[in-house]
Design a protein around this motif. Structure first.
Motif, PDB file in Angstrom:
ATOM      1  N   ASN A   1     -52.051 -16.737  -3.375  1.00  0.00           N
ATOM      2  CA  ASN A   1     -51.647 -15.521  -4.182  1.00  0.00           C
ATOM      3  C   ASN A   1     -50.959 -15.966  -5.545  1.00  0.00           C
ATOM      4  OD1 ASN A   1     -51.516 -12.906  -5.237  1.00  0.00           O
ATOM      5  ND2 ASN A   1     -51.862 -12.225  -2.857  1.00  0.00           N
TER       6      ASN A   1
ATOM      7  N   ASN B   1     -52.321 -16.392  -9.356  1.00  0.00           N
ATOM      8  CA  ASN B   1     -51.637 -15.866 -10.414  1.00  0.00           C
ATOM      9  C   ASN B   1     -51.495 -16.621 -11.491  1.00  0.00           C
ATOM     10  OD1 ASN B   1     -51.687 -12.970  -9.610  1.00  0.00           O
ATOM     11  ND2 ASN B   1     -49.567 -13.045  -8.779  1.00  0.00           N
TER      12      ASN B   1
ATOM     13  N   LYS C   1     -54.626 -17.505 -13.145  1.00  0.00           N
ATOM     14  CA  LYS C   1     -55.142 -16.151 -13.840  1.00  0.00           C
ATOM     15  C   LYS C   1     -54.240 -16.097 -15.149  1.00  0.00           C
ATOM     16  CE  LYS C   1     -55.294 -12.590 -11.271  1.00  0.00           C
ATOM     17  NZ  LYS C   1     -55.012 -11.100 -10.735  1.00  0.00           N
ATOM     18  N   TYR C   2     -52.994 -16.434 -15.231  1.00  0.00           N
ATOM     19  CA  TYR C   2     -52.307 -16.195 -16.406  1.00  0.00           C
ATOM     20  C   TYR C   2     -51.946 -17.436 -17.173  1.00  0.00           C
ATOM     21  CZ  TYR C   2     -51.882 -11.578 -14.117  1.00  0.00           C
ATOM     22  OH  TYR C   2     -52.075 -10.378 -13.608  1.00  0.00           O
TER      23      TYR C   2
ATOM     24  N   GLY D   1     -46.234 -16.053 -19.303  1.00  0.00           N
ATOM     25  CA  GLY D   1     -44.949 -15.647 -19.049  1.00  0.00           C
ATOM     26  C   GLY D   1     -45.003 -13.953 -18.720  1.00  0.00           C
TER      27      GLY D   1
ATOM     28  N   ILE E   1     -42.528  -6.191 -11.294  1.00  0.00           N
ATOM     29  CA  ILE E   1     -43.582  -6.767 -10.746  1.00  0.00           C
ATOM     30  C   ILE E   1     -43.950  -7.007  -9.259  1.00  0.00           C
ATOM     31  CG2 ILE E   1     -44.383  -8.245 -12.814  1.00  0.00           C
ATOM     32  CD1 ILE E   1     -43.076 -10.461 -11.286  1.00  0.00           C
TER      33      ILE E   1
ATOM     34  N   VAL F   1     -48.506  -5.541 -15.196  1.00  0.00           N
ATOM     35  CA  VAL F   1     -48.004  -5.712 -16.585  1.00  0.00           C
ATOM     36  C   VAL F   1     -48.826  -6.792 -17.070  1.00  0.00           C
ATOM     37  CG1 VAL F   1     -45.612  -5.018 -16.024  1.00  0.00           C
ATOM     38  CG2 VAL F   1     -46.464  -7.301 -15.772  1.00  0.00           C
TER      39      VAL F   1
ATOM     40  N   GLY G   1     -57.105  -7.314 -11.961  1.00  0.00           N
ATOM     41  CA  GLY G   1     -56.145  -7.380 -10.854  1.00  0.00           C
ATOM     42  C   GLY G   1     -55.709  -5.975 -10.382  1.00  0.00           C
ATOM     43  N   SER G   2     -55.363  -5.718  -9.171  1.00  0.00           N
ATOM     44  CA  SER G   2     -55.030  -4.439  -8.693  1.00  0.00           C
ATOM     45  C   SER G   2     -53.524  -3.943  -8.773  1.00  0.00           C
ATOM     46  CB  SER G   2     -55.510  -4.195  -7.193  1.00  0.00           C
ATOM     47  OG  SER G   2     -54.967  -5.315  -6.448  1.00  0.00           O
ATOM     48  N   GLY G   3     -52.756  -5.162  -8.954  1.00  0.00           N
ATOM     49  CA  GLY G   3     -51.232  -5.088  -8.939  1.00  0.00           C
ATOM     50  C   GLY G   3     -50.728  -4.924  -7.558  1.00  0.00           C
TER      51      GLY G   3
ATOM     52  N   GLY H   1     -50.943  -7.957  -5.235  1.00  0.00           N
ATOM     53  CA  GLY H   1     -50.842  -9.240  -4.867  1.00  0.00           C
ATOM     54  C   GLY H   1     -49.453  -9.358  -4.686  1.00  0.00           C
ATOM     55  N   LEU H   2     -48.334  -9.245  -5.485  1.00  0.00           N
ATOM     56  CA  LEU H   2     -47.123  -9.700  -5.413  1.00  0.00           C
ATOM     57  C   LEU H   2     -46.192  -8.779  -4.589  1.00  0.00           C
ATOM     58  CD1 LEU H   2     -45.764 -10.864  -8.970  1.00  0.00           C
ATOM     59  CD2 LEU H   2     -46.451 -12.294  -7.355  1.00  0.00           C
ATOM     60  N   TYR H   3     -46.744  -7.784  -4.385  1.00  0.00           N
ATOM     61  CA  TYR H   3     -46.141  -7.011  -3.264  1.00  0.00           C
ATOM     62  C   TYR H   3     -46.378  -7.245  -1.936  1.00  0.00           C
ATOM     63  CZ  TYR H   3     -45.354  -2.803  -0.054  1.00  0.00           C
ATOM     64  OH  TYR H   3     -44.875  -2.001   0.922  1.00  0.00           O
TER      65      TYR H   3
ATOM     66  N   THR I   1     -44.055 -19.078 -16.233  1.00  0.00           N
ATOM     67  CA  THR I   1     -43.338 -18.278 -15.075  1.00  0.00           C
ATOM     68  C   THR I   1     -43.260 -19.217 -14.088  1.00  0.00           C
ATOM     69  OG1 THR I   1     -44.653 -16.453 -15.817  1.00  0.00           O
ATOM     70  CG2 THR I   1     -43.730 -16.268 -13.642  1.00  0.00           C
TER      71      THR I   1
ATOM     72  N   PHE J   1     -42.183 -19.006  -9.750  1.00  0.00           N
ATOM     73  CA  PHE J   1     -41.998 -18.157  -8.550  1.00  0.00           C
ATOM     74  C   PHE J   1     -41.187 -19.072  -7.521  1.00  0.00           C
ATOM     75  CE2 PHE J   1     -44.965 -15.276 -10.509  1.00  0.00           C
ATOM     76  CZ  PHE J   1     -44.532 -14.226 -10.260  1.00  0.00           C
TER      77      PHE J   1
HETATM   78  P1  ADP Z   1     -52.306  -8.403  -9.999  1.00  0.00           P
HETATM   79  O1  ADP Z   1     -53.649  -8.193  -9.018  1.00  0.00           O
HETATM   80  O2  ADP Z   1     -52.543  -7.477 -11.410  1.00  0.00           O
HETATM   81  O3  ADP Z   1     -52.296  -9.836 -10.677  1.00  0.00           O
HETATM   82  P2  ADP Z   1     -49.967  -8.971  -8.970  1.00  0.00           P
HETATM   83  O4  ADP Z   1     -49.287  -8.222  -7.961  1.00  0.00           O
HETATM   84  O5  ADP Z   1     -50.481 -10.113  -8.193  1.00  0.00           O
HETATM   85  O6  ADP Z   1     -51.042  -8.061  -9.549  1.00  0.00           O
HETATM   86  O7  ADP Z   1     -49.157  -9.240 -10.162  1.00  0.00           O
HETATM   87  C1  ADP Z   1     -48.397  -8.168 -10.788  1.00  0.00           C
HETATM   88  C2  ADP Z   1     -48.147  -8.507 -12.240  1.00  0.00           C
HETATM   89  O8  ADP Z   1     -47.183  -9.748 -12.359  1.00  0.00           O
HETATM   90  C3  ADP Z   1     -49.447  -8.887 -13.055  1.00  0.00           C
HETATM   91  O9  ADP Z   1     -50.123  -7.801 -13.332  1.00  0.00           O
HETATM   92  C4  ADP Z   1     -49.059  -9.823 -13.984  1.00  0.00           C
HETATM   93  O10 ADP Z   1     -48.699  -9.042 -15.227  1.00  0.00           O
HETATM   94  C5  ADP Z   1     -47.611 -10.442 -13.600  1.00  0.00           C
HETATM   95  N1  ADP Z   1     -47.868 -11.911 -13.073  1.00  0.00           N
HETATM   96  C6  ADP Z   1     -47.800 -12.147 -12.008  1.00  0.00           C
HETATM   97  N2  ADP Z   1     -47.796 -13.470 -11.896  1.00  0.00           N
HETATM   98  C7  ADP Z   1     -47.815 -14.176 -13.173  1.00  0.00           C
HETATM   99  C8  ADP Z   1     -47.843 -15.218 -13.604  1.00  0.00           C
HETATM  100  N3  ADP Z   1     -47.985 -16.173 -13.097  1.00  0.00           N
HETATM  101  N4  ADP Z   1     -47.627 -15.360 -15.141  1.00  0.00           N
HETATM  102  C9  ADP Z   1     -47.609 -14.046 -15.808  1.00  0.00           C
HETATM  103  N5  ADP Z   1     -47.671 -13.000 -15.236  1.00  0.00           N
HETATM  104  C10 ADP Z   1     -47.776 -12.791 -13.887  1.00  0.00           C
END
Ligand code: ADP
Length: 507
Positions: free
Chosen positions: A371, A375, A378-379, A407, A416, A423, A433-435, A437-439, A462, A464
């Motif tokens: 995950n 991300n 993806k970003y 970022g 997030i 965001v 994305g569904s928002g 993943g990070l949860y 970014t 993590f």
């Molecule tokens: P999503 O499925 O939208 O990616 P996540 O819960 O994984 O949902 O992430 C929530 C938000 O955190 C994302 O919409 C994104 O804006 C931000 N995010 C997560 N990881 C990154 C990253 N590596 N770089 C930039 N933004 C990130």
């Protein structure tokens, strides 16, 4: 006889009326006038009627007696009325004292007094009792008494007293906390009235002290409950808003891959109608790849939704075993190479140890790492870099996933990890994305008693950082777990394909 009795009673009534009207001053005036007239006129009047000096002497004696009788009567009336007045006042004083004592005895209030000139304060015994102080344990200096007032209220109390004494406020009524002998702060209420000197300057204050601790505590508890309820209500409203947003978002998330799959099916049915000769295998392969990716995307969405539901309802269980975390992360990193290459990214893996055994659920670690890496991919724009680094810190293992991507804005960082939050969506056109993943990642890390932190700067990248505590299962605990070694095989690659299915590369 009857005639005389009637006459006498009339005379008595008249006498009582006159006596009632008489006060000491009137009596003295009347006495003075009557006495002066008597002395001046009586002898002259008598000498007109009487020429015999012997009789005159006799009459003078009677006159003297009459004068003495009148004086005695007047004196009697004077003394009697004064005594009655004094007794009446005494009675009224006694009654008012009794009333006052009754009030004091029947209330929990005490009387306090402050001598401003001497800076002395008279603290009532009821207050000393409430605060559990003996007489000698409490200072009677106003300046020192203020040390007992709660630090949060002392300035307000002083200010309010000052404003009352300067005439700015009409009433002195305060509620504040005072330190008891057991160092507990108790609420009291004071009311007061200024005592002023002849020119109107306040020289003291007198008033009542009431124990209002119980009422105040109830009030404080009520305010707390109200605030908590308000917070819960706004949380529910916010949650409801998020849920609505999420449903809209998730509907879009479901519709997009389904539309792609449907379009492919439509194209294929056109091919079918046209006959075998028109079939271009390369095109078919491309279409099938598209269908597969979109099926994975649907699968990822459904998996995530199921897992969030399981976590929320407490049914998500970890299958813990002692595993080499370095090996797990290394294999996951290898399994994502294809995706990294598609986006022309550079992925670097490093670790300060070759092996670190900790108790964890390898599948869940794989899930959360995929995950975080997905991300990052993806970003991060084409040509960017991703660094995966493991640091063994003894009691903790830290795994960092760092990218040089878009970022996250500072004010968005706290949200997030919230469920259904997304965001940066407007900034990222080539990803969906569904928002959730990070949860999920945060929940999985916390189930391992770990922590997750994020450091990010818009336009720079970014990072993590996941920290797992180094704990091991005992041999006995390990025996009860079926033996298996963690390998990222085809199944693992497929997992990565599912996890990365929402990344679309626009070249
Ligand atoms: P999503 O499925 O939208 O990616 P996540 O819960 O994984 O949902 O992430 C929530 C938000 O955190 C994302 O919409 C994104 O804006 C931000 N995010 C997560 N990881 C990154 C990253 N590596 N770089 C930039 N933004 C990130």
């Amino acid at each position: 006889m009857k005639y005389f009795t009637r006459r006498f009673s009339k005379f008595k009534a008249l006498f009582v009326i006159i006596a009632k009207k008489l006060n000491a001053f009137n009596i003295v005036i009347i006495y003075g006038i009557v006495g002066a007239l008597w002395i001046m006129l009586s002898d002259k009047v008598l000498s007109i009627f009487m020429s015999d000096p012997a009789k005159m002497v006799q009459i003078s004696i009677y006159k003297g007696w009459f004068f003495v009788a009148c004086t005695s009567l007047l004196l009697y009336i004077l003394i009697d009325s004064s005594i009655k007045e004094i007794n009446k006042s005494k009675n009224e004083l006694r009654l008012s004292e009794e009333r006052y004592r009754m009030v004091i005895n029947n209330t929990t209030d005490g009387l306090w007094e402050w001598d401003i000139i001497e800076d002395k304060i008279n603290i009532p015994s009821s207050l000393k009792k409430i605060l559990s102080y003996e007489d000698e344990e409490i200072s009677h200096k106003a300046a020192e008494f203020s040390d007992l007032i709660h630090p949060d209220e002392v300035i307000i109390v002083k200010e309010k007293i000052k404003r009352y004494l300067s005439g700015e406020t009409p009433k002195l009524e305060l509620e504040f906390r005072v330190k008891s002998k057991s160092l507990e702060y108790l609420w009291i209420q004071i009311r007061g009235q200024a005592i002023k000197d002849k020119v109107g300057n306040p020289v003291g204050v007198i008033g009542t002290v009431t124990d209002v601790n119980e009422r105040k505590m109830t009030e404080v508890a009520l305010t707390k409950t109200m605030k908590e309820n308000e917070r819960l209500l706004s949380e529910v409203i916010e949650y409801d808003k998020l849920r609505t947003e999420f449903i809209t978002n998730i509907s879009h998330e479901f519709r997009t891959p389904l539309n792609v799959i449907l379009s492919v099916v439509q194209v294929l049915s056109i091919y079918e109608k046209k006959g075998n000769s028109t079939v271009d295998l390369n095109k078919i392969n491309k279409y099938m790849k598209n269908v597969k990716q979109n099926c994975y995307r649907l699968l990822k969405l459904i998996n995530n939704l199921i897992d969030v539901n399981r976590i929320d309802s407490g049914f998500f269980q970890l299958q813990m075993s002692n595993e080499n975390i370095v090996e797990i992360v290394k294999q996951i990193t290898n399994s994502v190479n294809d995706f990294v290459n598609i986006k022309q990214l550079k992925l670097t893996f490093s670790s300060n140890v070759k092996e670190k055994i900790i108790a964890c659920d390898a599948d869940k670690v794989e899930r959360l790492m995929l995950n975080l890496i997905s991300n990052s991919i993806k970003y991060t724009k084409l040509g960017g870099e991703i660094f995966i680094d493991i640091v063994d810190m003894g009691g903790v293992v830290k795994i960092s996933v760092k990218d040089t991507g878009i970022g996250i804005e500072k004010d968005k960082i706290p949200i997030i990890f919230d469920r259904f939050r997304q965001v940066n969506t407007s900034l990222v056109k080539d990803s969906e994305g569904s928002g959730i993943g990070l949860y999920l990642v945060k929940s999985l890390v916390e189930m391992h008693n770990g922590e997750i932190k994020v450091i990010s700067e818009p336009g720079v990248g970014t990072e993590f950082i996941v920290s797992f505590p180094v704990v091991l299962l005992s041999e006995k605990e390990m025996e009860s777990i079926p033996r298996r070694t963690f390998t990222v095989n085809n199944d693992g690659v497929e997992k990565a394909e599912i996890e990365f299915s929402d990344i679309y590369v626009t070249q």
